[in-house]
Design a protein around this motif. Structure first.
Motif, PDB file in Angstrom:
ATOM      1  N   GLY A 163      33.536-130.420   0.895  1.00 55.37           N
ATOM      2  CA  GLY A 163      33.910-130.653   2.285  1.00 55.37           C
ATOM      3  C   GLY A 163      32.888-131.494   3.023  1.00 55.37           C
ATOM      4  O   GLY A 163      31.782-131.748   2.524  1.00 55.37           O
ATOM      5  N   GLU A 164      33.254-131.894   4.230  1.00 54.47           N
ATOM      6  CA  GLU A 164      32.389-132.764   5.028  1.00 54.47           C
ATOM      7  C   GLU A 164      31.022-132.143   5.273  1.00 54.47           C
ATOM      8  O   GLU A 164      29.994-132.817   5.187  1.00 54.47           O
ATOM      9  CB  GLU A 164      33.066-133.062   6.377  1.00 54.47           C
ATOM     10  N   SER A 165      30.983-130.856   5.552  1.00 53.30           N
ATOM     11  CA  SER A 165      29.732-130.175   5.868  1.00 53.30           C
ATOM     12  C   SER A 165      28.733-130.281   4.721  1.00 53.30           C
ATOM     13  O   SER A 165      27.588-130.708   4.913  1.00 53.30           O
ATOM     14  CB  SER A 165      30.014-128.697   6.179  1.00 53.30           C
ATOM     15  N   LYS A 166      29.161-129.922   3.511  1.00 50.01           N
ATOM     16  CA  LYS A 166      28.259-129.990   2.351  1.00 50.01           C
ATOM     17  C   LYS A 166      27.819-131.431   2.082  1.00 50.01           C
ATOM     18  O   LYS A 166      26.659-131.680   1.736  1.00 50.01           O
ATOM     19  CB  LYS A 166      28.950-129.412   1.119  1.00 50.01           C
ATOM     20  N   ARG A 167      28.733-132.379   2.235  1.00 49.88           N
ATOM     21  CA  ARG A 167      28.401-133.771   1.958  1.00 49.88           C
ATOM     22  C   ARG A 167      27.332-134.300   2.911  1.00 49.88           C
ATOM     23  O   ARG A 167      26.376-134.956   2.492  1.00 49.88           O
ATOM     24  CB  ARG A 167      29.657-134.658   2.044  1.00 49.88           C
ATOM     25  N   ILE A 208      26.507-130.703  13.054  1.00 48.65           N
ATOM     26  CA  ILE A 208      27.799-130.852  12.384  1.00 48.65           C
ATOM     27  C   ILE A 208      28.524-129.511  12.270  1.00 48.65           C
ATOM     28  O   ILE A 208      29.541-129.400  11.607  1.00 48.65           O
ATOM     29  CB  ILE A 208      27.638-131.482  10.985  1.00 48.65           C
ATOM     30  N   GLU A 209      27.956-128.479  12.896  1.00 47.28           N
ATOM     31  CA  GLU A 209      28.550-127.135  12.933  1.00 47.28           C
ATOM     32  C   GLU A 209      28.790-126.581  11.527  1.00 47.28           C
ATOM     33  O   GLU A 209      29.837-126.023  11.218  1.00 47.28           O
ATOM     34  CB  GLU A 209      29.851-127.154  13.734  1.00 47.28           C
ATOM     35  N   ALA A 210      27.784-126.750  10.661  1.00 44.74           N
ATOM     36  CA  ALA A 210      27.874-126.246   9.283  1.00 44.74           C
ATOM     37  C   ALA A 210      27.707-124.734   9.274  1.00 44.74           C
ATOM     38  O   ALA A 210      26.932-124.179  10.059  1.00 44.74           O
ATOM     39  CB  ALA A 210      26.788-126.893   8.424  1.00 44.74           C
ATOM     40  N   ASP A 211      28.422-124.047   8.376  1.00 47.92           N
ATOM     41  CA  ASP A 211      28.260-122.594   8.299  1.00 47.92           C
ATOM     42  C   ASP A 211      27.044-122.251   7.446  1.00 47.92           C
ATOM     43  O   ASP A 211      26.498-123.082   6.729  1.00 47.92           O
ATOM     44  CB  ASP A 211      29.530-121.903   7.775  1.00 47.92           C
ATOM     45  N   LEU A 224      29.549-138.957  13.204  1.00 47.13           N
ATOM     46  CA  LEU A 224      30.501-138.881  12.088  1.00 47.13           C
ATOM     47  C   LEU A 224      31.304-137.588  12.138  1.00 47.13           C
ATOM     48  O   LEU A 224      32.518-137.585  11.914  1.00 47.13           O
ATOM     49  CB  LEU A 224      29.753-138.974  10.748  1.00 47.13           C
ATOM     50  N   HIS A 225      30.612-136.498  12.450  1.00 51.08           N
ATOM     51  CA  HIS A 225      31.296-135.205  12.532  1.00 51.08           C
ATOM     52  C   HIS A 225      32.289-135.185  13.688  1.00 51.08           C
ATOM     53  O   HIS A 225      33.403-134.671  13.559  1.00 51.08           O
ATOM     54  CB  HIS A 225      30.263-134.090  12.711  1.00 51.08           C
ATOM     55  N   LYS A 226      31.891-135.776  14.800  1.00 53.35           N
ATOM     56  CA  LYS A 226      32.784-135.807  15.956  1.00 53.35           C
ATOM     57  C   LYS A 226      34.045-136.605  15.640  1.00 53.35           C
ATOM     58  O   LYS A 226      35.159-136.187  15.957  1.00 53.35           O
ATOM     59  CB  LYS A 226      32.057-136.418  17.160  1.00 53.35           C
ATOM     60  N   ARG A 227      33.883-137.735  14.976  1.00 51.43           N
ATOM     61  CA  ARG A 227      35.051-138.543  14.576  1.00 51.43           C
ATOM     62  C   ARG A 227      35.935-137.785  13.601  1.00 51.43           C
ATOM     63  O   ARG A 227      37.165-137.852  13.664  1.00 51.43           O
ATOM     64  CB  ARG A 227      34.584-139.844  13.922  1.00 51.43           C
ATOM     65  N   HIS A 228      35.295-137.054  12.688  1.00 48.34           N
ATOM     66  CA  HIS A 228      36.054-136.279  11.703  1.00 48.34           C
ATOM     67  C   HIS A 228      36.907-135.217  12.392  1.00 48.34           C
ATOM     68  O   HIS A 228      38.086-135.031  12.051  1.00 48.34           O
ATOM     69  CB  HIS A 228      35.082-135.612  10.724  1.00 48.34           C
ATOM     70  N   GLU A 278      40.052-134.134  21.625  1.00 54.21           N
ATOM     71  CA  GLU A 278      38.637-134.349  21.902  1.00 54.21           C
ATOM     72  C   GLU A 278      37.821-133.200  21.354  1.00 54.21           C
ATOM     73  O   GLU A 278      38.110-132.050  21.621  1.00 54.21           O
ATOM     74  CB  GLU A 278      38.407-134.434  23.432  1.00 54.21           C
ATOM     75  N   ALA A 279      36.780-133.520  20.548  1.00 54.02           N
ATOM     76  CA  ALA A 279      35.923-132.479  19.979  1.00 54.02           C
ATOM     77  C   ALA A 279      34.581-132.515  20.684  1.00 54.02           C
ATOM     78  O   ALA A 279      33.996-133.574  20.859  1.00 54.02           O
ATOM     79  CB  ALA A 279      35.730-132.719  18.493  1.00 54.02           C
TER      80      ALA A 279
END
Length: 334
Positions: free
Chosen positions: A111-115, A137-140, A227-231, A239-240
């Motif tokens: 996923g995006e977070s790990k990448r 990026i709000e990763a867990d 990048l995270h916001k665009r994702h 809107e994020a």
């Protein structure tokens, strides 16, 4: 504070043990030893739920303070010591590492977070970079713990192999050996340990190249936040709001603190004891935090994704080393 105490004490004890073991096995480094001891202890005799509060505190808060204090250990002027070509080498090397990690991670189905965590951790400064990027990026916590563990384990492998590769390819050229080690290895401790296996002159150059990467931490955090916001916007079609530190600010406070301390040190040149103290405290905080991350890591979950994670780590490490060797030959050699 009382409920945090037991987990925090466990993390501190492991950090102290790690520092002592590192005196006997300096090539591994206290940071790597701490996370390994933490993983073993956290999945055997220190599995008590009551420790979770303290280990979470150590993992999040102490890494944040560690990142901030790094700013007092470096100056913008330091970059000038490696020259224009050296700066170009670092910027291109970091870009290739980030693009390569994002591409390979997508191919492997992460996923995006790990990448993003993997890209930042390898391109910049290991655990500190991951700690800075994660909230933006709000990763867990699971993703954060897994990638920190993977980056540290792969960094240990490279730490033990790069010095010999550098000696074999570049002989007595300390600048090129320093570029290979400082431009590739993840943490400052790994860079110093690897370069020490060559000679003291290599340590100095490797550290300068490494500092240049650390200086780019804020830029990477900003780019990854966008990048995270665009994702999110693409996925949710709305809107994020990126919340870097829990109160609506886009940039985490400790990254801003890192930038401020670095700017102050560049303008007024802080006394040596200030930078030395900041470095010592930062290193201890990082090792305690890594011990806590090890304690919190679900080994079963990590091993379940073991083959893909190992392939990911090996792939990114290969991209880093190969690109570094090509860039050193093109930009620095001769």
């Amino acid at each position: 504070m009382q409920r945090n105490l037991s987990g925090l004490i466990a993390s501190i004890v492991i950090a102290i043990i790690s520092q002592l073991v590192a005196l006997v096995i300096p090539t591994l480094g206290a940071a790597t030893i701490a996370i390994l001891i933490g993983i073993v202890a956290g999945n055997t005799f220190l599995k008590q739920p009551g420790l979770a509060y303290g280990t979470k505190f150590a993992e999040s808060k102490l890494l944040e303070y560690s990142v901030m204090l790094l700013g007092a250990t470096m100056t913008i002027q330091t970059i000038g010591k490696i020259g224009v070509w050296g700066i170009g080498f670092i910027l291109i090397q970091m870009s290739i590492t980030i693009v390569g990690a994002l591409w390979l991670g997508k191919k492997l189905g992460f996923g995006e977070s790990k990448r993003l965590l993997m890209a930042g951790g390898n391109a910049v400064c290991g655990s500190s970079a991951i700690a800075s990027i994660a909230p933006v990026i709000e990763a867990d916590e699971d993703d954060k713990g897994m990638i920190i563990t993977l980056v540290n384990l792969m960094g240990t492998v490279l730490m033990l192999t790069l010095p010999w590769l550098g000696i074999g390819l570049f002989g007595g050229n300390t600048i090129l050996k320093g570029a290979l080690i400082g431009g590739t290895l993840q943490s400052v401790g790994q860079v110093v340990a690897a370069a020490s296996m060559v000679n003291q002159a290599t340590v100095q150059y490797a550290t300068i190249f490494k500092i240049m990467r650390i200086m780019m931490l804020v830029v990477v955090v900003l780019i990854f936040g966008r990048l995270h916001k665009r994702h999110l916007q693409a996925e949710l079609a709305e809107e994020a709001q990126i919340s870097g530190n829990g109160n609506g600010h886009w940039l985490p406070w400790y990254v801003a603190g890192f930038l401020i301390l670095c700017a102050i040190n560049s303008l007024v040149s802080l006394p040596t004891f200030v930078s030395t103290t900041a470095h010592t405290i930062s290193s201890w905080f990082e090792i305690i935090a890594l011990a806590a991350i090890g304690l919190r890591l679900n080994l079963a979950g990590f091993l379940k994704a073991g083959k893909k994670l190992a392939l990911y780590g090996l792939g990114v490490g290969t991209i880093q080393v190969v690109s570094a060797l090509i860039l050193i030959t093109l930009l620095l050699k001769g």
